[in-house]
Write a protein that holds these residues in place. Structure first.
Motif, mmCIF file in Angstrom:
data_model
loop_
_atom_site.group_PDB
_atom_site.id
_atom_site.type_symbol
_atom_site.label_atom_id
_atom_site.label_comp_id
_atom_site.label_asym_id
_atom_site.label_seq_id
_atom_site.Cartn_x
_atom_site.Cartn_y
_atom_site.Cartn_z
ATOM 1 N N ASP A 298 0.830 -1.213 0.000
ATOM 2 C CA ASP A 298 0.000 0.000 0.000
ATOM 3 C C ASP A 298 0.863 1.261 0.000
ATOM 4 N N TRP A 299 1.903 1.256 0.794
ATOM 5 C CA TRP A 299 2.801 2.421 0.876
ATOM 6 C C TRP A 299 3.518 2.627 -0.456
ATOM 7 N N ALA A 300 4.021 1.539 -1.045
ATOM 8 C CA ALA A 300 4.711 1.647 -2.330
ATOM 9 C C ALA A 300 3.782 2.186 -3.417
ATOM 10 N N LEU A 301 2.529 1.754 -3.403
ATOM 11 C CA LEU A 301 1.572 2.223 -4.410
ATOM 12 C C LEU A 301 1.288 3.718 -4.272
ATOM 13 N N GLN A 302 1.423 4.246 -3.063
ATOM 14 C CA GLN A 302 1.253 5.687 -2.881
ATOM 15 C C GLN A 302 2.434 6.464 -3.450
ATOM 16 N N ILE A 303 3.581 5.820 -3.547
ATOM 17 C CA ILE A 303 4.782 6.474 -4.063
ATOM 18 C C ILE A 303 4.873 6.372 -5.582
ATOM 19 N N ILE A 304 4.503 5.237 -6.139
ATOM 20 C CA ILE A 304 4.571 5.051 -7.594
ATOM 21 C C ILE A 304 3.440 5.837 -8.242
ATOM 22 N N PRO A 305 3.726 6.704 -9.205
ATOM 23 C CA PRO A 305 2.648 7.464 -9.861
ATOM 24 C C PRO A 305 1.606 6.533 -10.466
ATOM 25 N N GLU A 306 0.344 6.955 -10.402
ATOM 26 C CA GLU A 306 -0.727 6.125 -10.947
ATOM 27 C C GLU A 306 -0.679 6.053 -12.461
ATOM 28 N N GLN A 307 -0.129 7.068 -13.092
ATOM 29 C CA GLN A 307 -0.034 7.107 -14.543
ATOM 30 C C GLN A 307 1.412 7.380 -14.948
ATOM 31 N N GLY B 71 7.528 -13.627 -5.207
ATOM 32 C CA GLY B 71 7.245 -12.481 -6.069
ATOM 33 C C GLY B 71 6.048 -11.675 -5.613
ATOM 34 N N ALA B 72 5.568 -11.922 -4.417
ATOM 35 C CA ALA B 72 4.314 -11.316 -3.959
ATOM 36 C C ALA B 72 4.313 -9.794 -4.059
ATOM 37 N N ILE B 73 5.329 -9.144 -3.477
ATOM 38 C CA ILE B 73 5.361 -7.675 -3.490
ATOM 39 C C ILE B 73 5.554 -7.163 -4.911
ATOM 40 N N ALA B 74 6.543 -7.693 -5.605
ATOM 41 C CA ALA B 74 6.851 -7.225 -6.955
ATOM 42 C C ALA B 74 5.657 -7.376 -7.891
ATOM 43 N N LEU B 75 4.968 -8.511 -7.827
ATOM 44 C CA LEU B 75 3.863 -8.748 -8.742
ATOM 45 C C LEU B 75 2.627 -7.934 -8.371
ATOM 46 N N ALA B 76 2.419 -7.705 -7.080
ATOM 47 C CA ALA B 76 1.316 -6.821 -6.679
ATOM 48 C C ALA B 76 1.528 -5.420 -7.232
ATOM 49 N N LEU B 77 2.783 -4.943 -7.187
ATOM 50 C CA LEU B 77 3.085 -3.613 -7.708
ATOM 51 C C LEU B 77 2.984 -3.590 -9.236
ATOM 52 N N ALA B 78 3.479 -4.635 -9.899
ATOM 53 C CA ALA B 78 3.396 -4.699 -11.358
ATOM 54 C C ALA B 78 1.943 -4.769 -11.820
ATOM 55 N N HIS B 79 1.115 -5.421 -11.041
ATOM 56 C CA HIS B 79 -0.307 -5.542 -11.392
ATOM 57 C C HIS B 79 -1.032 -4.208 -11.260
ATOM 58 N N ARG B 80 -0.759 -3.482 -10.179
ATOM 59 C CA ARG B 80 -1.452 -2.214 -9.924
ATOM 60 C C ARG B 80 -0.823 -1.034 -10.673
ATOM 61 N N ARG B 81 0.459 -1.130 -10.997
ATOM 62 C CA ARG B 81 1.148 -0.053 -11.718
ATOM 63 C C ARG B 81 1.855 -0.652 -12.944
ATOM 64 N N PRO B 82 1.067 -1.002 -13.970
ATOM 65 C CA PRO B 82 1.652 -1.708 -15.129
ATOM 66 C C PRO B 82 2.680 -0.899 -15.896
ATOM 67 N N HIS B 83 2.714 0.411 -15.708
ATOM 68 C CA HIS B 83 3.698 1.235 -16.411
ATOM 69 C C HIS B 83 5.051 1.239 -15.718
ATOM 70 N N ALA B 84 5.128 0.714 -14.501
ATOM 71 C CA ALA B 84 6.401 0.707 -13.767
ATOM 72 C C ALA B 84 7.282 -0.437 -14.256
ATOM 73 N N ASP B 85 8.584 -0.221 -14.201
ATOM 74 C CA ASP B 85 9.566 -1.279 -14.476
ATOM 75 C C ASP B 85 9.937 -1.927 -13.152
#
Length: 284
Positions: free
Chosen positions: A102-111, A129-143
Motif C-alpha cells: 500500500d505504501w509503495a503504491l502511494q509512491i509510484i505514480p498512478e499514470q 514475487g508477492a510484493i513485486a507482482l502486486a506492484l506490477a499488477h497495480r502499476r503496469p507502467h512501472a519497471d
C-alpha cells in the motif's frame, strides 16, 4: 483404531475436525482434492467421495495436523488479490506485508509521467514475487525488478509472473549485488528480520530459515540493505522496509544514520509498527 476412509464430503470434514483442523482449512483441502468449489461440496455433502480422493484428503489432513502450512499443501496463496504459487522454497505471503505494498503504491505514480523514464522499482528478497507482482499488477507502467539469493524461490517468482502475464525482471543473487551500477526510484524489501533463537521460530519450522532469521538481533540484513541502498537510489528515491513489530526505532535510526530523510513508520492491520522507510537525500 478405525482406519476406514471418509465416504462423503461430510465424513471428510468430520475426520478433519477430529484431527484438530480448522473448518476453513478442512474445506480448502477438500476443494483442492476434489476440484470442486466449497459451495458445490456443501450442496453435495452426502455424495460418494471417490476412494482416491478420500485417501489423498486423509494424507493432507495428517500433514496439516503435523503443522505443515495449508498454503504449502494447496500450492498457492492469495495476496493483494493475486493467486500466487508457493513452495517450501518461499515464505508464505502474509497480510502484514500488504502494508508495504500500500505504501509503495502511494509512491509510484498512478499514470506514466510524460517525457520521463519509466518509474523503476526493485524488490529485494522477492520470494514468491508477492510484493513485486502486486506492484506490477497495480502499476503496469512501472519497471519492476525482483532479486532473490535462492534460485528455487526466484523460479517460483518467475513462474508466478508468467501465470499472471505480468512483466517482471528476475535476477539471482544476494541483495543488491545483481543490480551493480543501476539506480531505482523505489526499493522495497521484506527481508529476514527474526533474531536467531527467537522462540517464535518454533512455529515456522516448515518455512525456509534463511528467509526468516538475520543475526542475533534480526537486523543484519536490514543493516546491509540500508548501507548499500545509497548507491542504488536516485536522489529523492524511497527505500521501504518491512520489519518486526519491535524494530521500528532501530530501523529508523539506521536510515537516518545513512542520510535518509522523511523517515516514517507505517502501522499494519494488527496495529503494529510494521514498515519503515525514508528518502534518499544524497547524490553519490
Amino acid at each position: 483404531m478405525n482406519t476406514a476412509l471418509p465416504r462423503t464430503p461430510a465424513d471428510a470434514l468430520q475426520h478433519a475436525r477430529a484431527c484438530g483442523i480448522e473448518r476453513l482449512d478442512a474445506q480448502l483441502l477438500l476443494t483442492h482434492v476434489t476440484g470442486q468449489s466449497r459451495t458445490w461440496l456443501l450442496a453435495h455433502d452426502h455424495d460418494p467421495l471417490p476412494p482416491e480422493q478420500a485417501s489423498r484428503l486423509v494424507e493432507l489432513v495428517a500433514r496439516r495436523a503435523a503443522g505443515e502450512p495449508a498454503a504449502y499443501l494447496l500450492g498457492d496463496k492469495e495476496f493483494f488479490g493475486l493467486t500466487l504459487q508457493v513452495t517450501p522454497a518461499t515464505l508464505i505471503p502474509r497480510p502484514d506485508t500488504e502494508t508495504l505494498v500500500d505504501w509503495a503504491l502511494q509512491i509510484i505514480p498512478e499514470q506514466p509521467q510524460a517525457d520521463s523514464s519509466p518509474f523503476s522499482v526493485l524488490d529485494l528478497g522477492t520470494g514468491s514475487g508477492a510484493i513485486a507482482l502486486a506492484l506490477a499488477h497495480r502499476r503496469p507502467h512501472a519497471d519492476v525488478t525482483a532479486v532473490d539469493a535462492s534460485a528455487d524461490a526466484l523460479a517460483v517468482a518467475a513462474a508466478n509472473a508468467r501465470a499472471l502475464n505480468l512483466p517482471l525482471r528476475c535476477l539471482h543473487g544476494s541483495w543488491l549485488t545483481p543490480v551493480s551500477g543501476e539506480r531505482f526510484n523505489l526499493i522495497v524489501s521484506n527481508p529476514p528480520y527474526i533474531a536467531e533463537g527467537d522462540p517464535h521460530l518454533a512455529a515456522l519450522t516448515h518455512e525456509p530459515i534463511t528467509a526468516l532469521t538475520a543475526g542475533p538481533d534480526g537486523l543484519d540484513d536490514i543493516r546491509h540493505i540500508v548501507a548499500e541502498a545509497c548507491a542504488h537510489l536516485y536522489p529523492g528515491g524511497w527505500l521501504l522496509l518491512e520489519h518486526g513489530y519491535d524494530q521500528a526505532n532501530a530501523v529508523a535510526a539506521l536510515l537516518r544514520a545513512a542520510r535518509f530523510t522523511d523517515v516514517t513508520t507505517r502501522i499494519d492491520l494488527g496495529g503494529q509498527p510494521r514498515c519503515t522507510g525514508g528518502r534518499a537525500s544524497f547524490t553519490d
